[in-house]
Design a protein around this motif. Sequence first.
Motif, PDB file in Angstrom:
ATOM      1  N   ASN A 338     -39.031  58.052-100.513  1.00 26.63           N
ATOM      2  CA  ASN A 338     -39.293  56.887-101.349  1.00 26.63           C
ATOM      3  C   ASN A 338     -38.011  56.360-101.979  1.00 26.63           C
ATOM      4  OD1 ASN A 338     -40.080  55.485-104.042  1.00 26.63           O
ATOM      5  ND2 ASN A 338     -41.953  55.503-102.819  1.00 26.63           N
ATOM      6  N   PRO A 466     -47.687  53.255-105.693  1.00 29.04           N
ATOM      7  CA  PRO A 466     -46.295  53.340-106.169  1.00 29.04           C
ATOM      8  C   PRO A 466     -46.159  53.821-107.612  1.00 29.04           C
ATOM      9  CG  PRO A 466     -46.577  51.374-104.849  1.00 29.04           C
ATOM     10  CD  PRO A 466     -47.934  51.971-105.012  1.00 29.04           C
ATOM     11  N   VAL A 469     -46.566  57.519-107.617  1.00 30.23           N
ATOM     12  CA  VAL A 469     -45.425  58.140-106.944  1.00 30.23           C
ATOM     13  C   VAL A 469     -44.212  58.192-107.861  1.00 30.23           C
ATOM     14  CG1 VAL A 469     -43.773  57.858-105.047  1.00 30.23           C
ATOM     15  CG2 VAL A 469     -46.231  57.572-104.623  1.00 30.23           C
ATOM     16  N   LEU A 509     -44.936  53.961 -97.418  1.00 30.44           N
ATOM     17  CA  LEU A 509     -44.713  54.974 -98.454  1.00 30.44           C
ATOM     18  C   LEU A 509     -43.252  55.063 -98.870  1.00 30.44           C
ATOM     19  CD1 LEU A 509     -47.104  57.881 -97.364  1.00 30.44           C
ATOM     20  CD2 LEU A 509     -47.587  55.784 -98.628  1.00 30.44           C
ATOM     21  N   MET A 510     -42.352  54.536 -98.061  1.00 34.16           N
ATOM     22  CA  MET A 510     -40.936  54.513 -98.459  1.00 34.16           C
ATOM     23  C   MET A 510     -40.675  53.410 -99.477  1.00 34.16           C
ATOM     24  SD  MET A 510     -41.607  54.898 -95.061  1.00 34.16           S
ATOM     25  CE  MET A 510     -41.185  53.296 -94.400  1.00 34.16           C
ATOM     26  N   GLU A 511     -41.612  52.449 -99.564  1.00 33.40           N
ATOM     27  CA  GLU A 511     -41.413  51.196-100.300  1.00 33.40           C
ATOM     28  C   GLU A 511     -40.176  50.475 -99.755  1.00 33.40           C
ATOM     29  OE1 GLU A 511     -42.443  50.990-104.582  1.00 33.40           O
ATOM     30  OE2 GLU A 511     -42.638  53.183-104.432  1.00 33.40           O
ATOM     31  N   SER A 549     -34.702  56.033 -94.436  1.00 34.57           N
ATOM     32  CA  SER A 549     -35.835  56.312 -95.321  1.00 34.57           C
ATOM     33  C   SER A 549     -37.024  56.929 -94.588  1.00 34.57           C
ATOM     34  CB  SER A 549     -36.283  55.029 -96.034  1.00 34.57           C
ATOM     35  OG  SER A 549     -36.618  54.027 -95.101  1.00 34.57           O
TER      36      SER A 549
END
Length: 588
Positions: A338, A466, A469, A509-511, A549
């Motif tokens: 992330n 997010p 997270v 999910l990495m944004e 990422s």
Amino acid sequence: MRGLPQVKTRRVTAGVASVLALSLGAAACGGGGDDNDGGGSGKKDAALNSIVNASSKKGGTVSYEHSDVPDSLDPGNTYYGWVQNFSRLYGRTLTTFKPAAGKDGLTVVPDLAESLGKSSPDAKTWTYKLRAGVKFQDGKPVTSKDVKYAVERSNFAPEALSNGPTYFKSYLEGGDKYKGPYKDKSADGIKSIETPDDRTIVFKLKQPFADFDYLATFSQTAPVPQAKDDGAKYVQHIVSSGPYQFQSYEEGRGATLVRNPQWDPKTDPNRKALPDKVTIKFKVNQVTIDNDLLSDKITGDAAGTGVAPQTQPKVLAGKNAGQTDSSYAGATQYIALNLKVAPFDNIHCRKAVQWGLDKQSVLDAMGGTPKGDVATTLLPPSVNGYTKFDTYATEGNKGNAAKAKAELKECGKPNGFKTILTARSDRPAEVAQATAVQASLKKIGINVEIKQFPAGKYFSNFAGVPSYVHANKLGMLSMAWGADWPTGYGFLDQVVNGAAIKPSGGNNLMELDDPKINKALTDAIANTDDAARTKAWGEIDKMVLDNASVVPVVYRKNLLLRPKSATNVTVTQAYLGMYDYLLMGSSK
């Protein structure tokens, strides 16, 4: 697609067909027979390219078990591949993947619609005409307005339905302004979906979208009567348009489906609907599911991800080995780093993980070769646009400690750092993966704490949220992804496009929100040149790996197990290499 999907003539077809034919041919080498041969129940890999225990007998009960709960059985609020597969029992979509063995199962065919979509020359307007005589379970005719409403609720109401993809929202004209049917009470709804009569539906897009017939296979196009919809609660009383309807549904426990008396086989060339009843039970331990399959107590494992690592040796070495199918899932298991959680906001810390991870040890922990092959790209080999490369190549896929430590020094963490890795608690292979990652990275000074979450809420409450997270410093997130449809765009868009980042239920999910990657995706799907578009997917994959990422781990395979009582069993690559639930029956 969480787990993930030939095809019509037009610009995308030739490349996809050739790639998939090759991959299916390779996957099918282990066995099989002629299609619909009715035999092969004791042959390993027989269901990869044939229908095992073919039967035309009506009756019986098909029973499934699942190790957790679905994100939702509501066709408009799901993204799990197994639910997309399962929901075809009670929801008919504009198009669907043909229920058939081998590469024929990748063919997109009309379902609720009479034919595949009629496209304008610029691929910006798509028109479908619904079949006559299709009814809901209450006897009311299914109309184009019911399909329009289904798309509106599933794509434009994140306050109630947040789990599914938002392709329609992204590509429909005015999609960025429409507030969804729960907030916008106007009779017109979104104006870029037109319903000139009860059987015609027209989608007007703001830019070309050559893959639209693929998109029309999504459960989001299964009709929903507006008068019966109550948002997130609709899952408790889903109105069927398919051959089965819900007799009962218990949140978190399971469901029973029985025949829908309003379903007319004359309007449905894709479904034989042989079983009298279909049951599914949730929250069953994976090893218990495996044992129930071995003892022929159930028909199938609904998750479709294969037996647990601890069950695998017993299955492969025992008398049931001939009842297994080692299926390529068209999916990649990877770790998302992330970008908003320190220290992964620093590219050198991300590269330290890339270089330091012993991927071979991770694959071994997951179950070895029957579970897949070491991955070096995000796109799996079966997806059109895959390009073979290895940005972080190491000898034997064992990692390179020297290069990892050099990156740690560059990111200001010469002695390593602490981080958290998520895993889904009911997926033994994913937990085994996380444990192996933890051991591997510890050797270079990265200390990983593992936190486990339930699969059914993994995206809606935890990894896909997010704010959660960030607050809980979840730097590394276990992820498995299969193509929404088998092209580079169908795989990449929802996991690397910045537009896919959502307050909850997200898959990026990495944004990752890189303007160059976002633009490359948009430009490629609008390109009507087949070769150029195919080339672009591999180039975008390289851009993602350069960003560091995404840590590809394994190109997934599923070691599936079919009990002797299961009939009409065949693997469908359209739904992540699981069995086709539209065909499956039982001799019980």
